[in-house]
Enzyme design. Structure first.
Site, mmCIF file in Angstrom:
data_model
loop_
_atom_site.group_PDB
_atom_site.id
_atom_site.type_symbol
_atom_site.label_atom_id
_atom_site.label_comp_id
_atom_site.label_asym_id
_atom_site.label_seq_id
_atom_site.Cartn_x
_atom_site.Cartn_y
_atom_site.Cartn_z
ATOM 1 C CB SER A 42 23.793 60.485 44.640
ATOM 2 O OG SER A 42 23.222 59.012 44.774
ATOM 3 C CG ASP A 320 27.259 55.778 39.005
ATOM 4 O OD1 ASP A 320 26.029 55.327 39.088
ATOM 5 O OD2 ASP A 320 27.446 56.765 39.486
ATOM 6 C CG HIS A 323 24.046 57.415 40.579
ATOM 7 N ND1 HIS A 323 25.274 57.324 40.987
ATOM 8 C CD2 HIS A 323 23.280 57.987 41.643
ATOM 9 C CE1 HIS A 323 25.103 57.502 42.347
ATOM 10 N NE2 HIS A 323 24.077 57.835 42.525
#
Ligand SMILES: *[C@@H]1O[C@H](CO)[C@@H](O)[C@H](O)[C@H]1NC(C)=O
Ligand SMILES: *[C@@H]1O[C@H](CO)[C@@H](O)[C@H](O)[C@H]1NC(C)=O
Length: 344
Positions: A42, A320, A323
């Site tokens: 991600s 978040d 990240h």
């Protein structure tokens, strides 16, 4: 943004990239890398997960809040030049020559890592997708010798392994750990697999590799919340990850570099200085997420939909639970650039 909207958007992005790339070549008189291929999780996913059945998606607000086009599925928005490399899921024939992003949120080195999150393209699957792209490039270029020469000049970026720890070894229900696999044994399992994967990319024609370390996942706000350590990092996680990083650097320096003599490898230093991110004057928030993250029974660390995130995003390291903010990414992309320049 609807499906058609995203397609148009990606197409426009691709054109912008080509124009920028062209201006840069004309200005510098020196093409750097004609193409970039991006593999990972991600931290680099630019939307490959949007159509998968997975909880690991970022195609909704507040993601993309500082990105001119709004949310696109990018977990991280400003990773320098590679912003313009389109995702494999939607890349058009016109664009594949300048590069493809195969990264998929939730994925890891091992196929099973991240299965608790749902569908994802594992690192092996990403390499198989790359193989398909190479066939498409060969068709487009119509000269296999030329394609081989071309791929040798491309930049291959890989950043993976976090999910092998977060969503496998240290997952709340972890088979490996309960089966008494030690952190050292687990790192060896990962290294054996990663070594096969890098050799595979080499066989497929890659010669210039940037391979990032796994970051200090034990300091991610989502993990701090999960373990209930207050503000403190989970040292057990960071120690396990560091065993992998040391073994991986040994693999690159002492094995791959002597075996694959015509290849080049760099490892960007993505460790945040202990003094904190540059410009933060020690005031950066490093152990809490900027957006509102679900805490009850949800370990994904993703932002809750449509909740207003923090205003002073330039003080936060994490957007978040896992990240980085665009602000922290400025630091990462500069470190990436420093490393990658050694591949020229
Ligand atoms: C194929 O590419 C190679 C390397 O770029 C070049 O030397 C050769 O002339 C090309 N062959 C044809 C038929 O264009
Ligand atoms: C850091 O300190 C410098 C000099 O005192 C100041 O100009 C700058 O605005 C400060 N940055 C932040 C993010 O507080």
């Amino acid at each position: 943004m609807g499906l058609e909207g995203s397609k148009v958007f990606l197409y426009v992005i691709c054109i912008i990239f080509l124009v920028l790339e062209y201006s840069r070549r004309v200005a510098a008189g020196d093409p750097k890398f004609p193409c970039y291929f991006i593999f990972g999780d991600s931290l680099l996913d630019v939307g490959n997960n949007n159509r998968l059945n997975t909880g690991a998606k970022a195609n909704y607000l507040p993601y993309g809040i500082d990105y001119p086009q709004g949310p696109t599925g990018r977990f991280t928005k400003d990773l320098g030049f590679d912003n313009f490399i389109p995702p494999y899921a939607t890349v058009k024939e016109k664009c594949i020559l300048t590069g493809v992003n195969y990264a998929s949120g939730g994925s890891g080195i091992l196929d099973k890592s991240g299965q608790n999150l749902g569908e994802r393209f594992s690192f092996n699957k990403q390499i198989r997708n790359h193989k398909k792209v190479i066939s498409r490039i060969k068709t487009l270029q119509g000269n296999e010798t030329h394609t081989h020469d071309y791929l040798k000049k491309c930049l291959y970026m890989a950043q993976t392994g976090s999910n092998d720890y977060i969503n496998n070894y240290f997952a709340p229900v972890s088979k490996d750990k309960t089966n008494n696999v030690t952190p050292d044994q687990f790192a060896i399992i990962l290294i054996n697999q990663f070594s096969r994967q890098l050799n595979w990319l080499y066989k497929l024609g890659g010669r210039k590799f940037s391979i990032s370390n796994i970051g200090q996942v034990g300091c991610a706000p989502a993990q701090i919340t999960l373990y209930g350590t207050g503000n403190a990092c989970i040292n057990e996680m960071n120690d396990a990850v560091n065993i992998f990083n040391v073994k991986k650097n040994n693999l690159i320096e002492n094995i791959l570099k002597s075996k694959l003599t015509d290849a080049k490898f760099v490892v960007p230093d993505l460790n945040i200085p202990t003094s904190g991110l540059p410009q933060s004057n020690g005031t950066a928030v490093t152990n809490a997420a900027c957006c509102k993250v679900s805490t009850k029974g949800d370990t994904r660390g993703l932002c809750l939909r449509r909740k207003i995130p923090c205003i002073d995003r330039n003080r936060y390291q994490f957007f978040d639970g896992f990240h980085p903010t665009a602000y922290a990414n400025l630091f990462y992309s500069r470190q990436m650039m420093l490393a990658i320049s050694q591949l020229l």
